[in-house]
Design a protein around this motif. Structure first.
Motif, PDB file in Angstrom:
ATOM      1  N   LYS A  68      -5.371  -5.528   0.015  1.00  0.00           N
ATOM      2  CA  LYS A  68      -4.455  -6.663  -0.004  1.00  0.00           C
ATOM      3  C   LYS A  68      -3.603  -6.693   1.254  1.00  0.00           C
ATOM      4  O   LYS A  68      -3.383  -7.755   1.846  1.00  0.00           O
ATOM      5  CB  LYS A  68      -3.565  -6.591  -1.250  1.00  0.00           C
ATOM      6  CG  LYS A  68      -2.646  -7.792  -1.421  1.00  0.00           C
ATOM      7  CD  LYS A  68      -1.897  -7.714  -2.744  1.00  0.00           C
ATOM      8  CE  LYS A  68      -1.057  -8.965  -2.954  1.00  0.00           C
ATOM      9  NZ  LYS A  68      -0.350  -8.937  -4.265  1.00  0.00           N
ATOM     10  N   GLU A  69      -3.152  -5.525   1.693  1.00  0.00           N
ATOM     11  CA  GLU A  69      -2.310  -5.445   2.890  1.00  0.00           C
ATOM     12  C   GLU A  69      -3.081  -5.860   4.132  1.00  0.00           C
ATOM     13  O   GLU A  69      -2.535  -6.523   5.031  1.00  0.00           O
ATOM     14  CB  GLU A  69      -1.762  -4.026   3.060  1.00  0.00           C
ATOM     15  CG  GLU A  69      -0.739  -3.612   2.009  1.00  0.00           C
ATOM     16  CD  GLU A  69      -1.346  -3.370   0.626  1.00  0.00           C
ATOM     17  OE1 GLU A  69      -2.570  -3.086   0.547  1.00  0.00           O
ATOM     18  OE2 GLU A  69      -0.606  -3.483  -0.367  1.00  0.00           O
ATOM     19  N   GLN A  92      -3.345  -9.597   4.133  1.00  0.00           N
ATOM     20  CA  GLN A  92      -2.040 -10.145   4.510  1.00  0.00           C
ATOM     21  C   GLN A  92      -1.831 -10.090   6.027  1.00  0.00           C
ATOM     22  O   GLN A  92      -1.395 -11.060   6.641  1.00  0.00           O
ATOM     23  CB  GLN A  92      -0.922  -9.362   3.811  1.00  0.00           C
ATOM     24  CG  GLN A  92      -0.815  -9.608   2.328  1.00  0.00           C
ATOM     25  CD  GLN A  92       0.198  -8.688   1.665  1.00  0.00           C
ATOM     26  OE1 GLN A  92       0.453  -7.571   2.124  1.00  0.00           O
ATOM     27  NE2 GLN A  92       0.793  -9.146   0.568  1.00  0.00           N
ATOM     28  N   THR A  93      -2.166  -8.943   6.626  1.00  0.00           N
ATOM     29  CA  THR A  93      -2.004  -8.772   8.074  1.00  0.00           C
ATOM     30  C   THR A  93      -2.916  -9.723   8.836  1.00  0.00           C
ATOM     31  O   THR A  93      -2.504 -10.348   9.829  1.00  0.00           O
ATOM     32  CB  THR A  93      -2.312  -7.318   8.476  1.00  0.00           C
ATOM     33  OG1 THR A  93      -1.397  -6.453   7.805  1.00  0.00           O
ATOM     34  CG2 THR A  93      -2.179  -7.119   9.971  1.00  0.00           C
TER      35      THR A  93
END
Length: 228
Positions: free
Chosen positions: A6-7, A10-11
């Protein structure tokens, strides 16, 4: 495809949005660009990471894959476009399930979409796919055929032409995008419903934005490189 966290999604989206904002500023545009997440080979749970970050337009390449995954997408998805090559015998499976068919590459396909949309009593939004680089290996209308095709589509009661899409040859992307923008503006003169210019993918979306794209179609730029 190496599954992203997920991170990481997002990035990636943060980077994409920064790049789009910069391209808009560089080209002096004051409008916005719609970001499409292309879901080919991406598990629904990973797609939903992007949806949670505000991406509400999805692009589907394969009918069977879409039908298997659609029920697992977040309810926050507001639009789904079909962007892959569409065989006439598969049209019946997606009418009423997608908001727009972008990859309309022949009048024969237009006729079948009209037939199926009529059966379902629906108006189907479509884009004409343009073979802007005139590649023998690719389908789509040639640049010289677009205006005539658009005129023919206007006779169908259940089709609504919203604009154009393309997948240009990599080495010709800038010139192709410029030509697409010119075709788009030409169509808008006679059809007030024309508002979508879908062009630009993960490798060239910034140039597409500078040239006037209203929709960019991104897969690997969000979800990472595919293994297939």
């Amino acid at each position: 495809m190496t599954q992203r966290s997920k991170e990481e999604v997002q990035t990636a989206l943060r980077t994409v949005r920064e790049n789009v904002s910069r391209a808009l500023e560089e080209s002096g545009r004051s409008d916005t660009v719609k970001l499409m997440a292309v879901t080919k080979t991406v598990p629904p749970e990973i797609v939903n990471y992007a949806v949670a970050e505000g991406v509400t337009l999805l692009g589907e390449n394969r009918v069977q894959e879409f039908l298997e995954k659609e029920a697992q997408y977040s309810p926050d998805v507001s639009e789904i476009h079909f962007i892959g090559h569409l065989q006439t015998n598969k049209v019946k499976y997606i009418i009423g399930k997608v908001n727009c068919i972008e990859s309309v590459d022949s009048m024969r396909l237009c006729e079948e979409i009209e037939r199926q949309a009529s059966i379902h009593d629906r108006i189907m939004d479509i884009l004409l796919e343009v073979n802007i680089s005139n590649e023998p290996s690719k389908s789509g209308f040639l640049k010289e055929e677009v205006c005539e095709a658009a005129q023919a589509v206007s006779a169908f009661r259940h089709l609504r032409l919203k604009g154009l899409m393309c997948i240009p040859a990599k080495e010709e992307s800038h010139d192709a995008f410029v030509q697409m923008k010119q075709l788009f503006e030409e169509l808008k003169k006679t059809n007030p419903e024309i508002d979508t210019l879908s062009m630009g993918m993960s490798g060239d979306y910034e140039e597409a934005v500078r040239c006037g794209a209203t929709v960019i179609r991104l897969g690997s730029a969000i979800f990472g490189k595919r293994n297939i």
